[in-house]
Design an enzyme around this catalytic site. Structure first.
Site, short mmCIF file in Angstrom:
data_model
loop_
_atom_site.label_atom_id
_atom_site.label_comp_id
_atom_site.label_asym_id
_atom_site.label_seq_id
_atom_site.Cartn_x
_atom_site.Cartn_y
_atom_site.Cartn_z
N CYS A 329 -7.71 44.12 35.37
CA CYS A 329 -8.78 44.89 35.23
C CYS A 329 -8.42 45.77 33.85
CB CYS A 329 -8.64 46.19 36.56
SG CYS A 329 -10.27 47.21 36.46
N HIS A 433 -9.32 42.88 41.38
CA HIS A 433 -8.23 43.49 42.22
C HIS A 433 -8.26 42.74 43.32
CE1 HIS A 433 -7.58 46.81 39.79
NE2 HIS A 433 -8.88 47.23 39.69
#
Length: 495
Positions: A329, A433
């Site tokens: 991310c 994630h």
């Protein structure tokens, strides 16, 4: 009257999240239909629900212990700190706006209806609600318009149990002071207290417990021994950053100032030969076998931190030696050439250069992508090949563009690709994630390191889901053995 109970604490990090989770599992085992609830959570660890809503990870864990699917009503307000004085405010799973602490506090009355509606929806569906407070109810400067401690208990007429942490010292003073700073009506809601994280012979504690019971006229409902389980828990966040000892494989995770979703690395804790080492300075790179740059709530400022601290130079030195690097991310954005935030959505700094390890640029937009995803991986990384499926979730405001063709990390089922692997095959970036929750992918990465060090590959009989479940069972067993369960049930039943 519907059944409920609320765990409040003498302060932050006393164990509210874990004991709430444990109580959910205990009640589920007793055939209650049970759900967790926390009106307002401040955390940088978040999760995306099946319908694309963002909520705190702690309530996800609690939902898992209750054996139900997490929904955003369990955490209607999530505050994600983006600076020392402000947070991104998430309301019912969607970005509301960035607010300073003062702005948010003055706006609390407008959120009361949202919180009550979320609670009522859960209350209609489940027999019992286990509620978690935040911080301490004795924060008298925040009592006005309180929505998360005694204000919440009053809103839903919940009995309260106060938790004190003996490991940090002064537990009797903390419990007594907390209780005495409450208003008389608030004290009437307190039905007992629990002493958490005790080490030693409980008999030595009993005289103090008796004296406290006499002073405040409420019972001790249990003394929970100190334990260490591998469960995502906001209340033990600092323990994640403590050096845990040397093992055969060392994964270095850069401790960014605005690090988010470090729960991505919980799956490594089930691996007996793996150690997570958080990187705080240029002197922490010794002996690491893989470097991970984690998520960030403020990517540009964290990239500036890497430059000013000398960490970026150290990372680039490792890269020149064919060292494996993974970015997740915000960490994926940092791997690129440039990060731009023209609208100051995350930072007052509008542009910075990245590490330049993958030829991508990221524009921080004012729209957040929040979605669960899955797709196909067909990659070569560090000379090894993997073909598998992975699933995870995305939480990001950045849009990343490729300046040249790359080996895609995952082809998502929804039709587009995520992530990239550099041409040399030693740098991998992804927005996913939870990517290491995928057992086959995690084993693939670890076996690359094991092979490079001449270590025999390890076959773990448990999947990550099975490992999590084993930890939840152990948590419930510890609580059942050390609390007055009969009295707790009476409190829940409002008897």
């Amino acid at each position: 009257m519907k059944k409920n109970i609320m765990f409040q604490g003498t302060g932050s990090s006393v164990g509210k999240s874990l004991l709430t989770a444990g109580m959910c599992r205990i009640l589920k085992d007793l055939n209650y239909s049970v759900a967790p609830f926390k009106s307002q959570n401040m955390a940088l660890n978040s999760f995306i629900t099946r319908d694309g809503k963002e909520m705190g990870r702690a309530q996800v864990v609690q939902a898992e212990t209750a054996k139900i699917e997490p929904i955003v009503e369990m955490n209607p307000i999530l505050l994600k700190p983006s600076s020392d004085v402000g947070s991104q405010v998430i309301v019912m799973g969607e970005v509301f706006k960035n607010m300073t602490a003062t702005e948010y506090h003055s706006s609390k009355p407008m959120f009361k209806g949202v919180i009550k509606e979320a609670y009522d929806k859960l209350n209609e569906k489940y027999e019992c609600i286990v509620i978690e407070g935040a911080g301490s109810p004795a924060e008298i400067n925040l009592r006005e318009n309180d929505l998360v401690n005694m204000g919440m208990a009053e809103m839903v007429d919940a009995p309260v149990v106060i938790i004190g942490d003996i490991d940090r010292g002064g537990v009797f003073a903390s419990l007594y002071g907390t209780y005495m700073l409450l208003e008389e009506e608030e004290r009437s809601r307190v039905k007992g207290f629990i002493i958490n994280k005790f080490r030693g012979d409980v008999k030595l504690l009993e005289p103090g417990i008796k004296m406290l019971e006499d002073k405040i006229n409420i019972p001790c409902l249990g003394v929970i021994p100190y334990f260490k389980l591998h469960i995502d828990d906001e209340d033990s966040v600092s323990l994640r950053f403590t050096h845990q000892g040397k093992k055969e494989l060392v994964i270095g995770v850069v401790r960014l100032p605005h690090i988010s979703n470090f729960t991505d690395f919980t799956p490594f804790e089930m691996e007996p030969d793996v150690e997570i080492k958080y990187i705080n300075s240029v002197f922490d790179f010794e002996d690491i076998d893989l470097l991970i740059i984690p998520g960030s709530k403020n990517t540009i400022e964290d990239m500036v931190y890497l430059t000013n601290s000398g960490l970026s130079k150290k990372i680039l030195e490792h890269h020149k030696n064919n060292f494996p690097i993974v970015g997740i991310c915000g960490g994926y954005q940092i791997l690129g050439y440039e990060i731009t935030d023209n609208g100051n959505n995350e930072s007052n700094i509008q542009k910075t250069g990245g590490l330049g390890l993958i030829n991508i640029n990221t524009l921080i937009s004012n729209e957040k992508r929040t979605v669960q995803v899955e797709g196909d991986v067909d990659i070569e990384f560090m000379g090894a090949r993997l073909k598998t499926k992975v699933r995870g979730y995305e939480i990001h405001m950045g849009v990343t563009d490729f300046n040249e063709s790359y080996n895609t990390f995952v082809h998502l089922d929804e039709g587009h690709d995520d992530g990239a692997i550099n041409h040399e095959g030693n740098v991998l970036g992804t927005y996913l994630h939870g990517v290491f929750d995928n057992d086959e992918f995690r084993k693939f990465v670890l076996d690359i390191i094991r092979k490079s060090k001449g270590i025999e590959t390890k076959d773990n009989d448990l999947s990550f889901e099975e490992f999590k479940e084993s930890q939840y069972v152990e948590l419930a067993n510890i609580m059942k053995a050390n609390i007055n369960l009969e009295k707790m049930i009476q409190i829940i039943e409002h008897n």
